[in-house]
Write an enzyme that holds these catalytic residues in place. Structure first.
Site, PDB file in Angstrom:
ATOM      1  N   ASP A 251       0.871  -1.177   0.000  1.00 15.85           N
ATOM      2  CA  ASP A 251       0.000   0.000   0.000  1.00 15.85           C
ATOM      3  C   ASP A 251       0.905   1.224   0.000  1.00 15.85           C
ATOM      4  OD1 ASP A 251      -2.168   1.808   0.291  1.00 15.85           O
ATOM      5  OD2 ASP A 251      -3.331   0.297   1.340  1.00 15.85           O
ATOM      6  N   HIS A 285       1.437   2.187  -3.271  1.00 16.23           N
ATOM      7  CA  HIS A 285       0.426   3.011  -3.923  1.00 16.23           C
ATOM      8  C   HIS A 285       0.873   4.471  -3.977  1.00 16.23           C
ATOM      9  CE1 HIS A 285      -3.021  -0.045  -2.961  1.00 16.23           C
ATOM     10  NE2 HIS A 285      -2.098  -0.520  -3.756  1.00 16.23           N
TER      11      HIS A 285
END
Length: 516
Positions: A251, A285
């Protein structure tokens, strides 16, 4: 004789070290061959140290298997080079549940793997490895079926969280229980995490909450192909120092947060006074992200001297209506980005779908954000997306070199400045502006002329000043104006000799939109 003296000296040194609170876990019955879950034994050693005012819990080279570990004041966990601390994937080793925070909401949940509550002077250090063996947790999170009978952990979780202030859209209200963070000190002071390598976190990896004076340095984090395993997430902390870290996760690499929606506003604990420097980020991300849980506010953040290589986005600041909070006083400087899959920079207060409403404590505010000295290879350059009722305000980009397919895309913003921005490879307009005001564009540069798209597209823009631009030969259109509210368009000293059409106005643009 000399041999005898050496033995005496070594004995004396050992006694002194022991007296100073140095606890080798192998001397307390914990094997270093990963055959024994040492949770209770480690807790007992920590309590022995606490009784003497604190000390260092030492893991020499070898493999150790444990459950959750709770740190107390003045305790150091020293994981030496060659030592591997493996955490059990049996959920029972993380109960009883403890006060925690999960994605910005206060809960009672499984104990984090390293946990501390209202402690001072705590450290996790060394050149060793800690492995969370997170796959069981990931599998549960990804494969949860709410049609199956509730497990004992779900029943315990729901019993403990009947009155939780969870946002109504929280998916985890149906999941039964939540994965714990790997390292989560709460309400602690003087926290140091350094040197270690961390991998396979069950959830967020380094997640200080409500702490003061936190240092994370020279830490390596690897959480490949895993859900929501953010690297470093200091939330609602003050005086945070993150440096010299190497992060590749499932993430965001580094994320700054301060609580979510009603619970975050109730806590009213901002994330403030953070320094992030000399870090490298690979898979993730985002390289450095602020939000979207920022209801307590985020302010006074300095990000510098970092390299992002292969992240989905570079710097991302995100929120949405209903969240509230103010993000302000952000400085980003001296950054190199390579192979960014989406945008180099994102400032977005429409992270989730919402409808326009009156300004209130639920309205997010972004302002006073300044970015300079950046080289970026990316698909899209910059996306700025404010709200009709609350534009993003006071943002500057200076000395930026962008290799991108798409340029700046600016919506519902005010007081935006671009100064000395160089573009190459752009297939669209360098700058597209909609429903915004008070925009300054100075010294824009393009590697090759563009015949298909105007350099600048302005739609319903009130106040646009352009200065110091010198398009190359072959440029067809410099500025395209559209929208009935477009007005106050001004030019400084530009060189438009190579431009076929300096300004093209659509039919709905006022005749006096361009200042004389």
């Amino acid at each position: 004789m000399f041999r005898f003296l050496n033995i005496v000296i070594i004995s004396l040194i050992t006694s002194i070290v022991s007296a100073q609170g140095y606890y080798d876990v192998t001397k307390y019955g914990i094997p270093n061959d990963s055959t024994f879950v040492g949770k209770n034994a480690i807790d007992n050693i920590i309590q022995k140290a606490v009784q003497k005012g604190g000390g260092t819990i030492y893991f020499p080279a070898g493999k150790y298997l444990t459950g959750s570990i709770k740190l107390e004041s003045n305790i150091t966990i020293f994981i030496d080079a060659g030592a591997e601390l493996h955490f059990s994937d049996d959920f029972d080793n993380y109960i009883p549940m403890v006060p925690s925070r999960w994605e910005g909401t206060t809960v009672i949940n499984f104990s984090p793997f390293f946990y501390a509550y209202k402690a001072k002077n705590i450290t996790i250090t060394g050149r060793g490895l800690i492995d969370g063996h997170g796959r069981n947790w990931w599998n549960y999170s990804e494969g949860f079926d709410d049609k199956k009978p509730k497990s004992k952990w779900e029943n315990t979780f729901f019993e403990n969280n009947k009155n939780v202030l969870a946002p109504p859209d929280s998916k985890w209200l149906k999941r039964g229980f939540l994965r714990p963070p790997f390292i989560q000190p709460m309400y602690c002071e003087n926290v140091l995490i350094e040197g270690i390598t961390i991998q396979n976190s069950p959830f967020w990896t380094v997640n200080p909450e409500f702490c003061k004076n936190v240092t994370v340095r020279s830490v390596t984090i690897n959480n490949p192909h895993s859900p929501n395993t953010d690297g470093i997430n200091p939330e609602s902390c003050s005086y945070v120092h993150i440096s010299d870290c190497h992060i590749s996760v499932g993430d965001d690499c580094i994320t700054i947060k301060s609580g979510k929606d009603e619970d975050g506003r109730k806590q009213a604990a901002p994330a403030e006074d953070y320094v992030i420097t000399n870090c490298t980020m690979l898979s993730g991300h985002g390289g450095v992200v602020i939000g979207s849980e920022m209801s307590g506010g985020v302010r006074n953040i300095a990000i510098s001297n970092c390299i992002f290589d292969g992240t989905d986005r570079g710097i991302r600041i995100k929120s949405t209506r209903g969240r509230g909070g103010v993000v302000e006083n952000i400085r980003v400087d001296n950054i190199i980005m390579h192979n960014i899959k989406q945008q180099a920079f994102v400032l977005d207060t429409r992270y989730a779908k919402s409808t326009i409403g009156p300004v209130s404590e639920r309205t997010p505010i972004f302002r006073n954000i300044h970015i300079s000295n950046v080289t970026a290879n990316t698909k899209d350059a910059v996306f700025i997306n404010g709200l009709e009722e609350m534009p993003i305000e006071d943002v500057s980009f200076s000395n930026i070199h962008l290799e991108a397919e798409n340029g700046f895309d600016i919506h519902y913003s005010k007081n935006i400045s671009l100064n000395n921005v160089f573009f190459s490879g752009v297939k669209t307009s360098l700058v597209k502006i909609e429903n915004s005001s008070d925009i300054d564009l100075k010294y824009l540069k393009l590697e090759k002329s563009t015949e298909e798209k105007p350099w600048v597209s302005a739609i319903n823009v009130d106040g646009l000043f352009i200065d110091g631009c010198r398009p190359k030969k072959g440029t067809k259109t410099f500025l395209q104006l559209s929208g009935k509210t477009t007005s106050n368009i001004g030019f400084g000293t530009n060189d438009f000799r190579n431009v076929s059409q300096v300004v093209v106005k659509d039919y709905d643009v006022k005749k006096d939109a361009i200042l004389k």
